[in-house]
Design an enzyme around this catalytic site. Structure first.
Site, PDB file in Angstrom:
ATOM      1  N   ASP A  64      -1.310  -1.429  -9.228  1.00  0.00           N
ATOM      2  CA  ASP A  64      -1.592  -0.290 -10.107  1.00  0.00           C
ATOM      3  C   ASP A  64      -0.721   0.936  -9.836  1.00  0.00           C
ATOM      4  O   ASP A  64      -0.554   1.780 -10.702  1.00  0.00           O
ATOM      5  CB  ASP A  64      -3.082   0.120 -10.005  1.00  0.00           C
ATOM      6  CG  ASP A  64      -3.534   0.364  -8.559  1.00  0.00           C
ATOM      7  OD1 ASP A  64      -2.699   0.276  -7.650  1.00  0.00           O
ATOM      8  OD2 ASP A  64      -4.735   0.631  -8.354  1.00  0.00           O
ATOM      9  N   HIS A  65      -0.154   1.030  -8.635  1.00  0.00           N
ATOM     10  CA  HIS A  65       0.615   2.234  -8.285  1.00  0.00           C
ATOM     11  C   HIS A  65       2.087   2.106  -8.689  1.00  0.00           C
ATOM     12  O   HIS A  65       2.615   2.926  -9.411  1.00  0.00           O
ATOM     13  CB  HIS A  65       0.563   2.485  -6.779  1.00  0.00           C
ATOM     14  CG  HIS A  65      -0.717   3.098  -6.284  1.00  0.00           C
ATOM     15  ND1 HIS A  65      -1.930   2.476  -6.389  1.00  0.00           N
ATOM     16  CD2 HIS A  65      -0.956   4.272  -5.651  1.00  0.00           C
ATOM     17  CE1 HIS A  65      -2.869   3.252  -5.856  1.00  0.00           C
ATOM     18  NE2 HIS A  65      -2.301   4.340  -5.403  1.00  0.00           N
ATOM     19  N   ASP A 119      -6.910   2.492   0.436  1.00  0.00           N
ATOM     20  CA  ASP A 119      -6.665   3.611  -0.455  1.00  0.00           C
ATOM     21  C   ASP A 119      -7.772   4.626  -0.207  1.00  0.00           C
ATOM     22  O   ASP A 119      -8.948   4.255  -0.114  1.00  0.00           O
ATOM     23  CB  ASP A 119      -6.675   3.166  -1.924  1.00  0.00           C
ATOM     24  CG  ASP A 119      -6.148   4.270  -2.803  1.00  0.00           C
ATOM     25  OD1 ASP A 119      -4.954   4.247  -3.142  1.00  0.00           O
ATOM     26  OD2 ASP A 119      -6.928   5.197  -3.110  1.00  0.00           O
ATOM     27  N   ARG A 379      -5.928  15.152  -6.893  1.00  0.00           N
ATOM     28  CA  ARG A 379      -5.059  15.833  -5.929  1.00  0.00           C
ATOM     29  C   ARG A 379      -3.974  16.624  -6.630  1.00  0.00           C
ATOM     30  O   ARG A 379      -3.388  16.123  -7.593  1.00  0.00           O
ATOM     31  CB  ARG A 379      -4.358  14.809  -5.026  1.00  0.00           C
ATOM     32  CG  ARG A 379      -5.330  14.120  -4.144  1.00  0.00           C
ATOM     33  CD  ARG A 379      -4.681  13.245  -3.108  1.00  0.00           C
ATOM     34  NE  ARG A 379      -5.738  12.868  -2.201  1.00  0.00           N
ATOM     35  CZ  ARG A 379      -5.817  11.701  -1.573  1.00  0.00           C
ATOM     36  NH1 ARG A 379      -4.867  10.808  -1.722  1.00  0.00           N
ATOM     37  NH2 ARG A 379      -6.823  11.455  -0.782  1.00  0.00           N
ATOM     38  N   SER A 533      -4.094  10.929   1.648  1.00  0.00           N
ATOM     39  CA  SER A 533      -4.105   9.485   1.406  1.00  0.00           C
ATOM     40  C   SER A 533      -4.352   8.675   2.671  1.00  0.00           C
ATOM     41  O   SER A 533      -4.379   9.196   3.780  1.00  0.00           O
ATOM     42  CB  SER A 533      -2.757   9.065   0.822  1.00  0.00           C
ATOM     43  OG  SER A 533      -1.827   8.909   1.869  1.00  0.00           O
ATOM     44  N   ARG A 535      -2.258   6.272   3.422  1.00  0.00           N
ATOM     45  CA  ARG A 535      -0.994   5.565   3.669  1.00  0.00           C
ATOM     46  C   ARG A 535      -0.627   5.597   5.158  1.00  0.00           C
ATOM     47  O   ARG A 535      -0.489   6.658   5.758  1.00  0.00           O
ATOM     48  CB  ARG A 535       0.128   6.113   2.778  1.00  0.00           C
ATOM     49  CG  ARG A 535       0.665   7.464   3.114  1.00  0.00           C
ATOM     50  CD  ARG A 535       1.599   7.971   2.009  1.00  0.00           C
ATOM     51  NE  ARG A 535       0.850   8.209   0.779  1.00  0.00           N
ATOM     52  CZ  ARG A 535       0.993   9.279   0.007  1.00  0.00           C
ATOM     53  NH1 ARG A 535       1.899  10.191   0.283  1.00  0.00           N
ATOM     54  NH2 ARG A 535       0.266   9.444  -1.088  1.00  0.00           N
TER      55      ARG A 535
HETATM   56  C1  MIC Z   1      -2.960   8.664  -3.278  1.00  0.00           C
HETATM   57  O1  MIC Z   1      -3.729   8.956  -4.184  1.00  0.00           O
HETATM   58  O2  MIC Z   1      -2.438   9.510  -2.535  1.00  0.00           O
HETATM   59  C2  MIC Z   1      -2.621   7.193  -3.064  1.00  0.00           C
HETATM   60  C3  MIC Z   1      -1.225   7.003  -3.503  1.00  0.00           C
HETATM   61  O3  MIC Z   1      -3.451   6.411  -3.878  1.00  0.00           O
HETATM   62  C4  MIC Z   1      -2.828   6.866  -1.589  1.00  0.00           C
HETATM   63  C5  MIC Z   1      -2.401   5.507  -1.209  1.00  0.00           C
HETATM   64  C6  MIC Z   1      -0.925   5.373  -0.993  1.00  0.00           C
HETATM   65  O4  MIC Z   1      -0.288   6.281  -0.465  1.00  0.00           O
HETATM   66  O5  MIC Z   1      -0.403   4.325  -1.336  1.00  0.00           O
HETATM   67  C7  MIC Z   1      -4.285   7.015  -1.123  1.00  0.00           C
HETATM   68  O6  MIC Z   1      -5.048   7.720  -1.745  1.00  0.00           O
HETATM   69  O7  MIC Z   1      -4.652   6.467  -0.081  1.00  0.00           O
HETATM   70 FE1  SF4 Z   2      -3.902   6.047  -7.947  1.00  0.00          FE
HETATM   71 FE2  SF4 Z   2      -4.345   7.459  -5.744  1.00  0.00          FE
HETATM   72 FE3  SF4 Z   2      -3.993   8.670  -8.099  1.00  0.00          FE
HETATM   73 FE4  SF4 Z   2      -6.180   7.298  -7.660  1.00  0.00          FE
HETATM   74  S1  SF4 Z   2      -5.543   9.136  -6.580  1.00  0.00           S
HETATM   75  S2  SF4 Z   2      -4.930   7.216  -9.505  1.00  0.00           S
HETATM   76  S3  SF4 Z   2      -5.455   5.610  -6.423  1.00  0.00           S
HETATM   77  S4  SF4 Z   2      -2.480   7.477  -6.970  1.00  0.00           S
END
Ligand code: MIC
Ligand code: SF4
Length: 644
Positions: A64-65, A119, A379, A533, A535
């Protein structure tokens, strides 16, 4: 003494430890989820653990990303995840099936079960009474293999919601209000549970918006009771049989209480660049808007989308605004099409993009220079949209849709009557985009593209840990600062050497070069270092650059765990004024580091010598025996190998 909802679930799943706030406990994980940008690493680690088939009740891998395929990298990673999951007993949600959290709550979540996801927004499924927690990929890999998941037993916060939301106020305003009250670090070490007569009027998608964005509080997770509303939702998804009632005992004890009168809430907005910079929409009324993005795992349900379509119907998007809409799942997209709501969006001039994270993680749709972008995401960290000079405001879908028409931030009450939308009695259920694991795993060949590079080497902790301070950053540094993610960098999530050259560059462009020149060293952080996140790249990239320790005022939960999992010392200043004293390129030494780490388990401070300035200072390292073992071994993978 009675138990809260989460204490009941933890008790049911407890494998070790005492359920006392602050103690380390381990729990059994029923379900896991991964997404593609953390998934490649998680499955490489799962393979390194040498486990044949997953041991959970259910594990799902989502794509999805990393959806923009401007080179071979993302498509290669998708293929790797498809084949590796097929071989090891994991379901594969194909690209196009939707955002992990939206699909998981629709199709897989089960009240009362535990869910671990790579995630940070995994707590979304708390909206149906799951204990759903975000973690680094390695922790998820271990859980897939049937291993325990360790958490510090959280404190309990009860948010009591009274009365009903007034017209034009939404679930987004509830969680923004909680963020205003608690701040982005107010939830660290806590679980937030929702209660009160206001629950009855909140649908599952609304509850999920709240639990989703509970991640921004830094909370371990957020949970709603599983009640008649939950039952009706699961029934409409054709999954009534997984429903069970879940509520706290009448004499459950909470460490903190917050009360919100829903009828008094007004539409709210989080200003750049932090989700807790909350003011009323009225306060910024009239601000000219360049872009509106509606979607993301926070606000992409059918419920949200139908309201947006109703607002847009019969209007045209303002000429100075680009309106981007990403439905959260194939189910949502399909139902929008069938009800005709999609036509209303298209007619108004919305740019409909595929079901995925999209603009939320800067995967396309970066706004113009100095843009004002209203987004329904969770975010708005600096630079996350892909445009550093842009100002991102977090709002409800209703506020975004109205602004897309008027071209300025508008108090929706001045726009007209709010849309009235009800939940369907039955959703369109078709799981044809979820591939089941292979009947015979030996038939499956795992396909690895050339973009997959080996992980950085993990070394056991030296007796003397020394190095220079390579960067000193302020409070609330996010993982988006530490390891930026956008359309250009996300394709390299399985190539740590490449990513390392971008580590912490939003704070200091020279950091990677300086770290390399000095053969690594230390990072100095403020409060809540590493928020955001899950990550683990925010630990792996520093590891690649030779970082031995991060000394901060405090840490965010998942990042701290990721540092330990990778053998990097997460130290906190015993006296916060030592943060001020420390200078750039000071030589730091931790003598007898191995002994000091062992002693830290009993609460002894770790002494650090500042050789440049000629003083020593104390730091805290709050760790369990097991975590000390990981730090000594050079991370969880080494530790697991040594202990098996
Ligand atoms: C985000 O919203 O920051 C992400 C991208 O979904 C991350 C995961 C990632 O960095 O791949 C998260 O929320 O953990
Ligand atoms: Fe995707 Fe993270 Fe954004 Fe949710 S917050 S839509 S999981 S990138």
């Amino acid at each position: 003494m009675g138990l809260t909802i989460s204490q009941k679930i933890i008790k049911e799943h407890l494998l070790s430890g005492e359920m006392k706030a602050g103690e380390e406990v381990s729990i059994r994980i029923d379900q896991t989820l991964t997404q593609d940008s953390t998934g490649t690493m998680a499955y490489l680690q799962f393979e390194a653990l040498g486990i044949d088939q997953v041991k959970t009740k259910l594990s799902v891998a989502y794509i999805d990303h990393n959806m923009l395929q401007s080179g071979f990298e993302n498509a290669d990673d998708h293929k790797y995840i498809q084949t590796v999951t097929n071989k090891h007993g994991i379901r594969f949600s194909r690209p196009g099936n939707g955002v992990c959290h939206q699909v998981h709550i629709e199709r897989f979540g089960v009240p009362g079960q535990t869910l671990l996801g790579s995630d940070s927004h995994t707590p979304t499924c708390g909206g149906i009474g799951m204990l759903a927690i975000g973690a680094g990929g390695l922790d998820v890999a271990v859980a897939m293999g049937g291993g325990p998941y360790y958490i510090t037993m959280p404190k309990m916060v009860r948010v009591t919601l009274k009365n009903k939301l007034a017209p034009w106020t939404t679930a987004k305003d509830i969680i923004l209000e909680v963020l205003r009250i608690m701040s982005v670090k107010g939830g660290v070490g806590k679980i937030v549970e929702y209660a009160g007569d206001g629950l009855a009027s909140l649908t599952v998608p609304e509850r999920a918006t709240i639990t989703n964005m509970g991640a921004e509080l830094g909370a371990t997770t957020s949970v709603f009771p599983s009640d008649e509303v939950t039952k009706a939702f699961l029934k409409a998804q054709g999954r009534e049989e997984v429903w069970t009632e879940l509520k706290p005992d009448a004499d459950a004890v909470y460490d903190e209480e917050i009360e919100i009168d829903l009828s008094k809430l007004v539409p709210l907005v989080a200003k750049p660049h932090m989700p807790d910079q909350v003011v009323t929409v009225k306060e910024i009324e009239g601000l000219k808007v360049d872009q509106c993005c509606i979607g993301s795992c926070t606000n992409s349900s059918l419920f949200d989308m139908l309201k947006v379509a109703a607002i847009l119907k019969g209007h045209t998007v303002h000429p100075d605004v680009s309106l981007v809409i990403a439905p959260g799942s194939k189910q949502v997209f399909n139902m929008l099409a069938e009800t005709g709501a999609l036509a209303d969006m298209i007619e108004a001039g919305a740019r409909i993009i595929e079901c995925g994270c999209g603009p939320c993680i800067g995967m396309g749709q970066s706004p113009k220079t100095n843009a004002v972008s209203l987004r329904t995401n969770n975010r708005n960290f600096y630079g996350r949209s892909g445009t550093k000079s842009a100002s991102i405001y977090l709002v409800s879908p209703e506020v975004a849709a109205v602004a897309a028409i008027t071209g300025v931030v508008t108090n929706p009450a001045d726009f007209g009557e709010p849309p009235v939308v009800s939940m369907p009695d039955s959703f369109k259920v078709n799981d044809n985009m979820v591939i089941l694991p292979a009947a015979d795993p030996s038939d499956v060949e795992v396909v690895r593209g050339p973009n997959i590079k080996p992980f950085p080497a993990h070394h056991e902790l030296a007796d003397n840990v020394e190095g220079k301070t390579l960067i000193k950053v302020e409070d609330n540094i996010t993982t988006d600062h530490i390891m930026p993610s956008n359309a250009k960098l996300l394709p390299y999530r399985s190539n740590i050497p490449y990513l390392a050259d971008y580590c912490l560059t939003p704070c200091d462009e020279q950091f990677p070069a300086r770290a390399k020149e000095n053969n690594g060293g230390f990072i100095i952080g403020g409060a809540n270092y590493g928020q955001g996140s899950s990550r683990e790249h925010a630990a792996l990239a520093p590891l690649q650059l030779g970082i031995k320790g991060v000394i901060a005022i405090s840490f965010a939960r998942i990042h701290q765990a990721n540092l330990i999992n990778n053998g990097i010392l997460p130290l906190t200043f015993a006296d916060a004024s030592d943060y001020e004293k420390i200078g750039m390129l000071d030589d730091l030494v931790i003598e007898n580091a191995r002994e000091q780490v062992k002693a830290a388990v009993d609460g002894k401070p770790v002494t650090v010598k500042n050789a440049t300035q000629g003083y020593t200072f104390e730091t805290n390292l709050v760790i369990s025996d097991r975590q000390a073992g990981m730090l000594l071994a050079g991370g969880l993978l080494n530790y697991t190998r040594e202990n098996n």
